[in-house]
Design a protein around this motif. Structure first.
Motif, PDB file in Angstrom:
ATOM      1  N   ILE A 105      59.644  67.796 116.246  1.00  0.00           N
ATOM      2  CA  ILE A 105      60.881  68.521 116.552  1.00  0.00           C
ATOM      3  C   ILE A 105      61.221  69.473 115.410  1.00  0.00           C
ATOM      4  O   ILE A 105      61.623  70.615 115.637  1.00  0.00           O
ATOM      5  CB  ILE A 105      62.037  67.530 116.829  1.00  0.00           C
ATOM      6  CG1 ILE A 105      61.796  66.832 118.171  1.00  0.00           C
ATOM      7  CG2 ILE A 105      63.380  68.225 116.822  1.00  0.00           C
ATOM      8  CD1 ILE A 105      62.733  65.673 118.451  1.00  0.00           C
ATOM      9  N   ALA A 106      61.027  69.021 114.166  1.00  0.00           N
ATOM     10  CA  ALA A 106      61.272  69.892 113.015  1.00  0.00           C
ATOM     11  C   ALA A 106      60.335  71.104 113.057  1.00  0.00           C
ATOM     12  O   ALA A 106      60.745  72.227 112.723  1.00  0.00           O
ATOM     13  CB  ALA A 106      61.100  69.112 111.717  1.00  0.00           C
ATOM     14  N   ASP A 107      59.102  70.894 113.479  1.00  0.00           N
ATOM     15  CA  ASP A 107      58.169  72.015 113.622  1.00  0.00           C
ATOM     16  C   ASP A 107      58.677  73.016 114.662  1.00  0.00           C
ATOM     17  O   ASP A 107      58.552  74.233 114.474  1.00  0.00           O
ATOM     18  CB  ASP A 107      56.775  71.519 114.028  1.00  0.00           C
ATOM     19  CG  ASP A 107      56.086  70.734 112.919  1.00  0.00           C
ATOM     20  OD1 ASP A 107      56.499  70.861 111.743  1.00  0.00           O
ATOM     21  OD2 ASP A 107      55.133  69.988 113.238  1.00  0.00           O
ATOM     22  N   ARG A 108      59.251  72.513 115.740  1.00  0.00           N
ATOM     23  CA  ARG A 108      59.810  73.409 116.770  1.00  0.00           C
ATOM     24  C   ARG A 108      60.961  74.223 116.207  1.00  0.00           C
ATOM     25  O   ARG A 108      61.138  75.400 116.544  1.00  0.00           O
ATOM     26  CB  ARG A 108      60.281  72.609 117.988  1.00  0.00           C
ATOM     27  CG  ARG A 108      59.130  72.079 118.835  1.00  0.00           C
ATOM     28  CD  ARG A 108      59.606  71.275 120.017  1.00  0.00           C
ATOM     29  NE  ARG A 108      60.408  72.084 120.925  1.00  0.00           N
ATOM     30  CZ  ARG A 108      61.145  71.584 121.897  1.00  0.00           C
ATOM     31  NH1 ARG A 108      61.187  70.278 122.088  1.00  0.00           N
ATOM     32  NH2 ARG A 108      61.846  72.368 122.688  1.00  0.00           N
ATOM     33  N   MET A 109      61.785  73.607 115.342  1.00  0.00           N
ATOM     34  CA  MET A 109      62.892  74.349 114.747  1.00  0.00           C
ATOM     35  C   MET A 109      62.383  75.480 113.860  1.00  0.00           C
ATOM     36  O   MET A 109      62.967  76.564 113.825  1.00  0.00           O
ATOM     37  CB  MET A 109      63.803  73.404 113.949  1.00  0.00           C
ATOM     38  CG  MET A 109      64.606  72.482 114.859  1.00  0.00           C
ATOM     39  SD  MET A 109      65.919  71.554 114.027  1.00  0.00           S
ATOM     40  CE  MET A 109      65.061  70.687 112.770  1.00  0.00           C
ATOM     41  N   LEU A 110      61.271  75.260 113.148  1.00  0.00           N
ATOM     42  CA  LEU A 110      60.687  76.336 112.341  1.00  0.00           C
ATOM     43  C   LEU A 110      60.203  77.480 113.225  1.00  0.00           C
ATOM     44  O   LEU A 110      60.380  78.659 112.888  1.00  0.00           O
ATOM     45  CB  LEU A 110      59.533  75.797 111.493  1.00  0.00           C
ATOM     46  CG  LEU A 110      59.938  74.920 110.317  1.00  0.00           C
ATOM     47  CD1 LEU A 110      58.705  74.316 109.653  1.00  0.00           C
ATOM     48  CD2 LEU A 110      60.743  75.718 109.318  1.00  0.00           C
ATOM     49  N   ALA A 111      59.626  77.135 114.360  1.00  0.00           N
ATOM     50  CA  ALA A 111      59.176  78.175 115.295  1.00  0.00           C
ATOM     51  C   ALA A 111      60.381  78.961 115.825  1.00  0.00           C
ATOM     52  O   ALA A 111      60.300  80.194 115.987  1.00  0.00           O
ATOM     53  CB  ALA A 111      58.386  77.549 116.442  1.00  0.00           C
ATOM     54  N   LEU A 112      61.483  78.268 116.086  1.00  0.00           N
ATOM     55  CA  LEU A 112      62.690  78.967 116.539  1.00  0.00           C
ATOM     56  C   LEU A 112      63.229  79.896 115.453  1.00  0.00           C
ATOM     57  O   LEU A 112      63.717  80.995 115.752  1.00  0.00           O
ATOM     58  CB  LEU A 112      63.773  77.962 116.942  1.00  0.00           C
ATOM     59  CG  LEU A 112      63.585  77.257 118.281  1.00  0.00           C
ATOM     60  CD1 LEU A 112      64.670  76.206 118.486  1.00  0.00           C
ATOM     61  CD2 LEU A 112      63.585  78.255 119.416  1.00  0.00           C
ATOM     62  N   ALA A 113      63.149  79.476 114.210  1.00  0.00           N
ATOM     63  CA  ALA A 113      63.609  80.336 113.107  1.00  0.00           C
ATOM     64  C   ALA A 113      62.771  81.606 113.046  1.00  0.00           C
ATOM     65  O   ALA A 113      63.310  82.704 112.849  1.00  0.00           O
ATOM     66  CB  ALA A 113      63.537  79.578 111.790  1.00  0.00           C
ATOM     67  N   ASP A 114      61.474  81.479 113.237  1.00  0.00           N
ATOM     68  CA  ASP A 114      60.607  82.666 113.264  1.00  0.00           C
ATOM     69  C   ASP A 114      60.990  83.585 114.416  1.00  0.00           C
ATOM     70  O   ASP A 114      61.036  84.809 114.256  1.00  0.00           O
ATOM     71  CB  ASP A 114      59.137  82.260 113.397  1.00  0.00           C
ATOM     72  CG  ASP A 114      58.579  81.642 112.126  1.00  0.00           C
ATOM     73  OD1 ASP A 114      59.171  81.873 111.046  1.00  0.00           O
ATOM     74  OD2 ASP A 114      57.556  80.931 112.215  1.00  0.00           O
ATOM     75  N   LEU A 115      61.283  83.004 115.579  1.00  0.00           N
ATOM     76  CA  LEU A 115      61.685  83.799 116.733  1.00  0.00           C
ATOM     77  C   LEU A 115      62.996  84.526 116.468  1.00  0.00           C
ATOM     78  O   LEU A 115      63.160  85.693 116.843  1.00  0.00           O
ATOM     79  CB  LEU A 115      61.809  82.899 117.971  1.00  0.00           C
ATOM     80  CG  LEU A 115      62.215  83.585 119.269  1.00  0.00           C
ATOM     81  CD1 LEU A 115      61.180  84.638 119.665  1.00  0.00           C
ATOM     82  CD2 LEU A 115      62.395  82.561 120.368  1.00  0.00           C
TER      83      LEU A 115
END
Length: 109
Positions: A31-41
Motif C-alpha cells: 500500500i505504501a508503494d501505491r502511495m508513492l506511485a500516486l505521488a508521482d502521478l
C-alpha cells in the motif's frame, strides 16, 4: 470465507496466525508503494492533486491498520507492567474517645 473463521484458525493454529500477521505487514508495504506511485502521478498531473490526496489518505489509513508499528502516526504503546503488592496492612489511626453526652445533652456535668 468469513473473517471470524480466519480469526478462529489463527487462534487454534499459531503458525497460521503468524502467517496472517506477516501477510498483513507485507500488504501495508505494498500500500505504501501505491502511495508513492500516486505521488508521482500528482507531480505529472497536478490537476488531479485533490483526488490523489483523498486516495492517499485512505491508503495511509489502510497501511496503518495493517501495520501500525510501521505506518501509524503514533506508535502503539506496549502494555504497562503493573506490580501489585498484597498482604501489607495499612497503619491504623487511633481515634480519641469522645465522652458520651449526658441525657440532657450537656457534657459538662
Amino acid at each position: 470465507m468469513h473473517p471470524a473463521t480466519i480469526w478462529e484458525w489463527s487462534q487454534k493454529h499459531p503458525a497460521f496466525g503468524e502467517a496472517i500477521a506477516r501477510a498483513r505487514e507485507e500488504a501495508a508495504h505494498r500500500i505504501a508503494d501505491r502511495m508513492l506511485a500516486l505521488a508521482d502521478l500528482a507531480l505529472k498531473q497536478p490537476e488531479l492533486a485533490n483526488a490523489i490526496r483523498v486516495a492517499a489518505d485512505i491508503l495511509r489509513w489502510q497501511a496503518a491498520v495493517r501495520n501500525p508499528r510501521a505506518y501509524a502516526e503514533q506508535r502503539p504503546r506496549e502494555p504497562a507492567a503493573i506490580t501489585v503488592v498484597l498482604g501489607i496492612e495499612r497503619p491504623r489511626v487511633e481515634q480519641e474517645a469522645i465522652p458520651p453526652a449526658l441525657p440532657d445533652g450537656d457534657p459538662s456535668r
